[in-house]
Design a protein around this motif. Structure first.
Motif, PDB file in Angstrom:
ATOM      1  N   UNK A 337     -23.417 -25.246 -47.550  1.00  0.00           N
ATOM      2  CA  UNK A 337     -24.560 -24.943 -48.392  1.00  0.00           C
ATOM      3  C   UNK A 337     -25.552 -26.069 -48.504  1.00  0.00           C
ATOM      4  N   UNK A 338     -25.434 -27.068 -47.618  1.00  0.00           N
ATOM      5  CA  UNK A 338     -26.342 -28.210 -47.683  1.00  0.00           C
ATOM      6  C   UNK A 338     -26.331 -28.943 -46.343  1.00  0.00           C
ATOM      7  N   UNK A 339     -27.169 -29.955 -46.250  1.00  0.00           N
ATOM      8  CA  UNK A 339     -27.155 -30.805 -45.067  1.00  0.00           C
ATOM      9  C   UNK A 339     -25.936 -31.722 -45.131  1.00  0.00           C
ATOM     10  N   UNK A 340     -25.293 -31.970 -43.992  1.00  0.00           N
ATOM     11  CA  UNK A 340     -24.140 -32.877 -44.014  1.00  0.00           C
ATOM     12  C   UNK A 340     -24.578 -34.306 -44.301  1.00  0.00           C
ATOM     13  N   UNK A 341     -23.704 -35.039 -44.926  1.00  0.00           N
ATOM     14  CA  UNK A 341     -24.012 -36.421 -45.275  1.00  0.00           C
ATOM     15  C   UNK A 341     -23.185 -37.384 -44.439  1.00  0.00           C
ATOM     16  N   UNK A 342     -23.745 -38.605 -44.289  1.00  0.00           N
ATOM     17  CA  UNK A 342     -22.999 -39.693 -43.658  1.00  0.00           C
ATOM     18  C   UNK A 342     -22.735 -39.547 -42.180  1.00  0.00           C
ATOM     19  N   UNK A 343     -23.614 -38.867 -41.448  1.00  0.00           N
ATOM     20  CA  UNK A 343     -23.381 -38.723 -40.008  1.00  0.00           C
ATOM     21  C   UNK A 343     -23.510 -40.057 -39.288  1.00  0.00           C
ATOM     22  N   UNK A 344     -24.520 -40.841 -39.641  1.00  0.00           N
ATOM     23  CA  UNK A 344     -24.694 -42.161 -39.018  1.00  0.00           C
ATOM     24  C   UNK A 344     -25.008 -42.069 -37.541  1.00  0.00           C
ATOM     25  N   UNK A 345     -24.941 -43.196 -36.875  1.00  0.00           N
ATOM     26  CA  UNK A 345     -25.141 -43.241 -35.433  1.00  0.00           C
ATOM     27  C   UNK A 345     -26.503 -42.789 -34.982  1.00  0.00           C
ATOM     28  N   UNK A 346     -27.522 -42.945 -35.830  1.00  0.00           N
ATOM     29  CA  UNK A 346     -28.862 -42.534 -35.454  1.00  0.00           C
ATOM     30  C   UNK A 346     -29.128 -41.047 -35.625  1.00  0.00           C
ATOM     31  N   UNK A 347     -28.195 -40.332 -36.274  1.00  0.00           N
ATOM     32  CA  UNK A 347     -28.341 -38.893 -36.426  1.00  0.00           C
ATOM     33  C   UNK A 347     -28.993 -38.497 -37.755  1.00  0.00           C
ATOM     34  N   UNK A 348     -29.385 -39.488 -38.540  1.00  0.00           N
ATOM     35  CA  UNK A 348     -29.930 -39.202 -39.870  1.00  0.00           C
ATOM     36  C   UNK A 348     -31.185 -38.339 -39.804  1.00  0.00           C
ATOM     37  N   UNK A 349     -31.944 -38.451 -38.739  1.00  0.00           N
ATOM     38  CA  UNK A 349     -33.174 -37.677 -38.592  1.00  0.00           C
ATOM     39  C   UNK A 349     -32.980 -36.384 -37.814  1.00  0.00           C
ATOM     40  N   UNK A 350     -31.729 -36.082 -37.491  1.00  0.00           N
ATOM     41  CA  UNK A 350     -31.450 -34.850 -36.764  1.00  0.00           C
ATOM     42  C   UNK A 350     -31.467 -33.648 -37.680  1.00  0.00           C
ATOM     43  N   UNK A 351     -31.493 -32.440 -37.101  1.00  0.00           N
ATOM     44  CA  UNK A 351     -31.673 -31.209 -37.863  1.00  0.00           C
ATOM     45  C   UNK A 351     -30.332 -30.496 -38.053  1.00  0.00           C
ATOM     46  N   UNK A 352     -29.425 -31.194 -38.724  1.00  0.00           N
ATOM     47  CA  UNK A 352     -28.072 -30.692 -38.918  1.00  0.00           C
ATOM     48  C   UNK A 352     -27.973 -29.865 -40.201  1.00  0.00           C
ATOM     49  N   UNK A 353     -27.025 -28.905 -40.195  1.00  0.00           N
ATOM     50  CA  UNK A 353     -26.714 -28.146 -41.393  1.00  0.00           C
ATOM     51  C   UNK A 353     -25.212 -27.882 -41.404  1.00  0.00           C
ATOM     52  N   UNK A 354     -24.604 -28.040 -42.569  1.00  0.00           N
ATOM     53  CA  UNK A 354     -23.155 -27.916 -42.662  1.00  0.00           C
ATOM     54  C   UNK A 354     -22.705 -26.466 -42.500  1.00  0.00           C
ATOM     55  N   UNK A 355     -21.585 -26.230 -41.821  1.00  0.00           N
ATOM     56  CA  UNK A 355     -21.024 -24.884 -41.766  1.00  0.00           C
ATOM     57  C   UNK A 355     -20.803 -24.342 -43.178  1.00  0.00           C
ATOM     58  N   UNK A 356     -21.254 -23.128 -43.409  1.00  0.00           N
ATOM     59  CA  UNK A 356     -21.354 -22.582 -44.765  1.00  0.00           C
ATOM     60  C   UNK A 356     -20.757 -21.187 -44.832  1.00  0.00           C
ATOM     61  N   UNK A 357     -20.032 -20.916 -45.906  1.00  0.00           N
ATOM     62  CA  UNK A 357     -19.532 -19.575 -46.189  1.00  0.00           C
ATOM     63  C   UNK A 357     -20.067 -19.165 -47.560  1.00  0.00           C
TER      64      UNK A 357
END
Length: 470
Positions: A337-357
């Motif tokens: 239900x939100x963007x994932x946190x703490x990905x690191x490795x230069x991925x902070x500006x990526x367009x990620x979204x957490x798997x959600x149910x």
């Protein structure tokens, strides 16, 4: 929209390309028309030799083109390799089967005689240059599943690919050229969406196929209708996934995770609405939520990544709006239900979204009506098969469906009543060269793959002889 490769994992623009000018578009349409006049006269054996060669080259290129796809639209590298392998398999399948699929059809002798003929049959002949407007989510497969049968039928191909996968688009043109297809048989057109109308209205372009959004399909269908040209449309999907009391719930839940997050959840035929009988709802919901929560989100170039980024920033924003609307109207996010946190490795500006149910979804929520193009699942509890079918059909889409049951009567009922282009039992929906693929309702019309797909862009010509020529 700029024609550029933008890495969705970090937002970095890797390459940009200039759109073709009008004079270059004209040259390529003319080349497709000229190539068709010769290509349509070649034998199936000659075409099969070239398509087999393309399959071999694709196998050799698998690692490089997989990396390109991952960098352009963010699919996990393991999935990208599998997509390339699937494309090569489909090429070989059509090379082997096209001739029999397009063999002359002979009516019964009594019917021929009754028509007044001494001989009559149906022959499938190619139409001409076909415009393909293709999406970014399966940037190789969507094209190959059109191009392989179209080329084997004797047509020529003009590819207008999505503007965020230009390198994959150019690779495809180069692949068919290296395989030996004559100049003009397959051409990539780096153009924006505004150029589509002019290309489709050109008298030399015989037909069109589009895989994409409902608005894009409406636009192409309207233009083609005005020009009286044949089209095939594969549009959105909001596929139901029914789990009934007799199901193997553990297996259904494991498969459901893959069915929902394949291609980072960006697949028209991904299961999206999970409709579960109350007798097994609690067990399924728990197993499914745990499975979704345990997925690894991260750099799609890493072998251990299960879910990469959404392909475009606007796509993530659209997904967030749907989830926020549902939660604000009373749905519960069992995970994500939100963007994932703490990905690191230069991925902070990526367009990620957490798997959600999302549980507790009701008809008043946007997510109940609109397609979720990302790793978001909606979960419904039902009390009967009748209710399950009603919920499954309560959508404007009708691409495919999944049903988990051990009851043969329930299975037959679902085949009869589910409004979809496919019903897959005790497994997840997938496309295969030997099986027709397409939908009903606002998921489009026409079919790709199998014999249905290769005949879409052929003229079924009736040949009738009142007497035999000498």
């Amino acid at each position: 929209m700029p024609i550029a490769t933008v890495n969705p994992a970090n937002g970095e623009t890797l390459r940009t390309f200039d759109a073709l000018e009008d004079d270059e578009i004209e040259k390529r349409i003319a080349a497709a028309d000229a190539a068709f006049r010769d290509h349509r006269t070649t034998t199936f054996a000659e075409r099969a030799r070239l398509l087999d060669r393309a399959a071999g080259l694709l196998d050799e290129d698998r690692e490089d083109i997989a990396r390109t796809m991952t960098l352009e639209m963010g699919k996990p590298i393991t999935a990208a390799r599998a997509e390339a392998a699937k494309c090569a398999k489909a090429m070989r399948w059509y090379a082997a089967h096209a001739e029999e699929l397009l063999a002359d059809e002979h009516p019964a002798a009594a019917d021929v005689e009754d028509s007044g003929a001494v001989r009559a049959y149906v022959r499938y002949r190619p139409l001409g240059p076909v415009l393909a407007v293709m999406p970014w989510n399966f940037p190789l497969w969507q094209v190959v599943r059109f191009a392989a049968p179209a080329l084997m039928a004797g047509n020529t191909c003009l590819l207008k690919h999505a503007s965020n996968v230009p390198q994959t688009a150019l690779y495809l043109g180069d692949l068919f050229h290296r395989a030996g297809f004559p100049a003009g048989c397959f051409q990539t057109l780096l153009v924006g969406s505004k150029a589509v109308e002019g290309i489709l209205r050109d008298r030399r372009v015989a037909a069109a196929t589009l895989t994409g959004s409902e608005p894009a399909g409406r636009s192409v269908a309207a233009i083609a209708g005005d020009e009286v040209k044949h089209t095939v449309l594969e549009l959105g999907g909001s596929d139901p996934y029914l789990v009934l009391p007799s199901a193997d719930v553990a297996k259904a839940a494991r498969t459901a995770v893959t069915a929902r997050v394949q291609n980072n959840g960006q697949s028209c035929i991904a299961a999206k609405r999970f409709i579960v009988h109350t007798e097994v709802y609690e067990e399924f919901a728990e197993r499914f939520t745990v499975g979704m929560r345990e997925l690894t989100v991260g750099d799609p170039l890493e072998e251990t990544t299960d879910v990469g980024p959404i392909a475009m920033e606007q796509g993530r924003a659209d997904l967030e709006e749907l989830v926020d609307d549902a939660v604000n109207r009373g749905a519960e996010a069992l995970c994500g239900g939100k963007r994932p946190e703490g990905l690191g490795g230069g991925l902070e500006n990526g367009w990620f979204y957490a798997p959600t149910v999302l549980a507790g979804v009701t008809p008043g929520m946007r997510v109940h009506r609109e397609e979720t193009f990302g790793p978001v699942a909606t979960l419904y509890r039902v009390d009967s098969l009748d209710e399950a079918v009603d919920v499954a059909n309560d959508t404007s889409f009708g691409l495919s469906s999944n049903v988990w049951t051990r009851d043969a009567g329930e299975a037959e009922r679902c085949v009869r009543d589910l409004q979809a282009g496919g019903v897959f039992f005790n497994g997840m929906t997938a496309s295969h060269p030997a099986l027709p693929f397409g939908g009903v309702k606002r998921s489009g019309y026409g079919r790709e793959l199998a014999g249905h797909g290769i005949r879409e862009f052929c003229n079924a010509t009736t040949v009738w002889y009142g007497s035999e020529p000498r």
